[in-house]
Design a protein around this motif. Sequence first.
Motif, PDB file in Angstrom:
ATOM      1  N   GLU A 278      73.261  65.550  93.391  1.00  0.00           N
ATOM      2  CA  GLU A 278      73.319  66.076  92.025  1.00  0.00           C
ATOM      3  C   GLU A 278      74.477  67.061  91.841  1.00  0.00           C
ATOM      4  N   GLY A 279      75.088  67.459  92.951  1.00  0.00           N
ATOM      5  CA  GLY A 279      76.149  68.455  92.883  1.00  0.00           C
ATOM      6  C   GLY A 279      77.517  67.842  92.689  1.00  0.00           C
ATOM      7  N   CYS A 280      78.516  68.700  92.764  1.00  0.00           N
ATOM      8  CA  CYS A 280      79.891  68.267  92.529  1.00  0.00           C
ATOM      9  C   CYS A 280      80.775  68.752  93.670  1.00  0.00           C
ATOM     10  N   PHE A 281      81.476  67.817  94.295  1.00  0.00           N
ATOM     11  CA  PHE A 281      82.417  68.136  95.365  1.00  0.00           C
ATOM     12  C   PHE A 281      83.847  68.105  94.826  1.00  0.00           C
ATOM     13  N   ALA A 282      84.682  68.949  95.397  1.00  0.00           N
ATOM     14  CA  ALA A 282      86.109  68.889  95.080  1.00  0.00           C
ATOM     15  C   ALA A 282      86.677  67.572  95.586  1.00  0.00           C
ATOM     16  N   LYS A 283      87.741  67.136  94.960  1.00  0.00           N
ATOM     17  CA  LYS A 283      88.375  65.895  95.385  1.00  0.00           C
ATOM     18  C   LYS A 283      88.852  66.019  96.831  1.00  0.00           C
ATOM     19  N   ASN A 284      88.596  64.973  97.601  1.00  0.00           N
ATOM     20  CA  ASN A 284      88.996  64.901  99.020  1.00  0.00           C
ATOM     21  C   ASN A 284      88.246  65.889  99.906  1.00  0.00           C
ATOM     22  N   ALA A 285      87.184  66.498  99.397  1.00  0.00           N
ATOM     23  CA  ALA A 285      86.401  67.428 100.212  1.00  0.00           C
ATOM     24  C   ALA A 285      85.566  66.655 101.221  1.00  0.00           C
ATOM     25  N   SER A 286      85.508  67.177 102.434  1.00  0.00           N
ATOM     26  CA  SER A 286      84.698  66.545 103.476  1.00  0.00           C
ATOM     27  C   SER A 286      83.217  66.748 103.176  1.00  0.00           C
ATOM     28  N   ARG A 287      82.429  65.688 103.364  1.00  0.00           N
ATOM     29  CA  ARG A 287      80.987  65.783 103.147  1.00  0.00           C
ATOM     30  C   ARG A 287      80.235  65.670 104.469  1.00  0.00           C
ATOM     31  N   LYS A 288      80.960  65.795 105.558  1.00  0.00           N
ATOM     32  CA  LYS A 288      80.345  65.643 106.877  1.00  0.00           C
ATOM     33  C   LYS A 288      80.075  66.988 107.536  1.00  0.00           C
ATOM     34  N   ASN A 289      81.099  67.792 107.710  1.00  0.00           N
ATOM     35  CA  ASN A 289      80.922  69.081 108.374  1.00  0.00           C
ATOM     36  C   ASN A 289      80.648  70.169 107.331  1.00  0.00           C
ATOM     37  N   LEU A 290      79.379  70.402 107.040  1.00  0.00           N
ATOM     38  CA  LEU A 290      78.996  71.329 105.980  1.00  0.00           C
ATOM     39  C   LEU A 290      78.300  72.577 106.517  1.00  0.00           C
ATOM     40  N   ALA A 291      78.366  72.763 107.826  1.00  0.00           N
ATOM     41  CA  ALA A 291      77.785  73.964 108.423  1.00  0.00           C
ATOM     42  C   ALA A 291      78.667  75.175 108.126  1.00  0.00           C
ATOM     43  N   ASN A 292      78.088  76.363 108.288  1.00  0.00           N
ATOM     44  CA  ASN A 292      78.829  77.627 108.111  1.00  0.00           C
ATOM     45  C   ASN A 292      79.450  77.752 106.722  1.00  0.00           C
ATOM     46  N   THR A 293      78.732  77.249 105.738  1.00  0.00           N
ATOM     47  CA  THR A 293      79.206  77.300 104.357  1.00  0.00           C
ATOM     48  C   THR A 293      78.681  78.559 103.668  1.00  0.00           C
ATOM     49  N   LEU A 294      79.565  79.264 102.982  1.00  0.00           N
ATOM     50  CA  LEU A 294      79.190  80.459 102.227  1.00  0.00           C
ATOM     51  C   LEU A 294      78.837  80.044 100.806  1.00  0.00           C
ATOM     52  N   CYS A 295      77.602  80.298 100.404  1.00  0.00           N
ATOM     53  CA  CYS A 295      77.147  79.912  99.068  1.00  0.00           C
ATOM     54  C   CYS A 295      76.626  81.114  98.300  1.00  0.00           C
ATOM     55  N   ILE A 296      76.994  81.184  97.047  1.00  0.00           N
ATOM     56  CA  ILE A 296      76.594  82.294  96.181  1.00  0.00           C
ATOM     57  C   ILE A 296      75.910  81.732  94.946  1.00  0.00           C
ATOM     58  N   SER A 297      74.741  82.254  94.664  1.00  0.00           N
ATOM     59  CA  SER A 297      73.971  81.792  93.514  1.00  0.00           C
ATOM     60  C   SER A 297      74.628  82.243  92.212  1.00  0.00           C
ATOM     61  N   THR A 298      74.664  81.339  91.247  1.00  0.00           N
ATOM     62  CA  THR A 298      75.237  81.676  89.938  1.00  0.00           C
ATOM     63  C   THR A 298      74.172  81.672  88.841  1.00  0.00           C
ATOM     64  N   SER A 299      72.896  81.720  89.271  1.00  0.00           N
ATOM     65  CA  SER A 299      71.797  81.823  88.305  1.00  0.00           C
ATOM     66  C   SER A 299      70.544  82.322  89.018  1.00  0.00           C
ATOM     67  N   PRO A 300      69.828  83.284  88.428  1.00  0.00           N
ATOM     68  CA  PRO A 300      68.578  83.748  89.029  1.00  0.00           C
ATOM     69  C   PRO A 300      67.391  82.861  88.665  1.00  0.00           C
ATOM     70  N   VAL A 301      67.620  81.896  87.787  1.00  0.00           N
ATOM     71  CA  VAL A 301      66.539  81.043  87.290  1.00  0.00           C
ATOM     72  C   VAL A 301      66.632  79.621  87.843  1.00  0.00           C
ATOM     73  N   TYR A 302      67.839  79.048  87.792  1.00  0.00           N
ATOM     74  CA  TYR A 302      68.042  77.679  88.243  1.00  0.00           C
ATOM     75  C   TYR A 302      68.707  77.666  89.623  1.00  0.00           C
TER      76      TYR A 302
END
Length: 268
Positions: free
Chosen positions: A219-243
Motif C-alpha cells: 500500500e506504500g510508495c517506493f522511490a524509483k529504483n529503490a531496493s525492496r530487498k534490504n530494508l533493515a536498519n531503516t529510520l522511520c518517522i510517523s507523520t500522523s498520530p492517528v493513521y
Amino acid sequence: MKTKIAFVFFTLLAFSCNSKQEENKTNTVNNSKKEIVNDTTSTTKTADAVHYQTSVFDDPKFADRIKGDKEKLKKLSEEQLFSEMSSKSTAKLNEKQQLFFNTNSNYELLCFAKGNLFQESNNDYVFIVYDKENIKTKILLYNDKTSQYAELFKDIKVENRLENADCGSYSFGTLDYQFAIEHLIMNEDALKITPQYYLEDVPVKITDISKDDNFVLKEGCFAKNASRKNLANTLCISTSPVYSNWECLQYNKTNNTFFIFYSQAFAD
C-alpha cells in the motif's frame, strides 16, 4: 616596372589580410564550440547534482509562514508539557545518554529509538527533541561507533528521492517540521491530557519495514529504483498520530547522507 612591382605588393598584402581574417574566423568558431561544450558540461553537472533538503525551520523563505507555528511550540514548552515528556523519556536511556540530556538542558526529549542506524553498531540512537533556544523540533542522531551527535538536515544531509515518485500525497515541510505539526500542534488537546504518556506509541523507529507490522508495503510508495530487498536498519518517522502514516530513510555510508525512499499514508 614600378607599376608591376606595386601591383604585386598590393596583391600579396590583400592575400595576407584575407588569410588573417579566415584564421580569426576559424579561431572564433573553435572557441565558440569550446564554449558550447563547456556550457553543456556545466548544465549536465547541474542536472545531475543531488538536491539536499533544508529544514523548514532553517529556511529563511519560510520564516513568515511558520512564525505562528513556532509561537505555538514555545507556548507548549512554557506550559511544561514537553518537560514532562522529556523526564519520562530520559529516564529510559542509559547513563551515557542521560548525561547528554542532563548537560544539554536546552533540549527537551520527546521520543527516541535505538538500533543499528549507521550499520556499525546496535547502540545508535535517533532522538526527536524540542530545542528551546531555537524554538523548533530537531531530529538528533547518535553514532555509537564515533560517539558523535548530529542534527539531521543540518549536520547530515537528506535527499528526498520521493520527489520523483508518484506517491499520491503531499505534506508541506521537512520531517522535523511535520512531526511538530502533526504530533504536537494539531494534537494540543490530547497532549495536555496526559503529556507523560502522549508519545507512548513510539512515532520514530529503526526497523526492518519488511517485517514490521506498522508497514504495509503493497500500500506504500517506493522511490524509483529503490531496493525492496534490504530494508533493515531503516529510520522511520510517523507523520500522523492517528493513521499509520510514515516516511522512511536509509543511510548511505559512501557519503554520510540519508535518503527518503518510502512513504505510506492511510495504510491501516
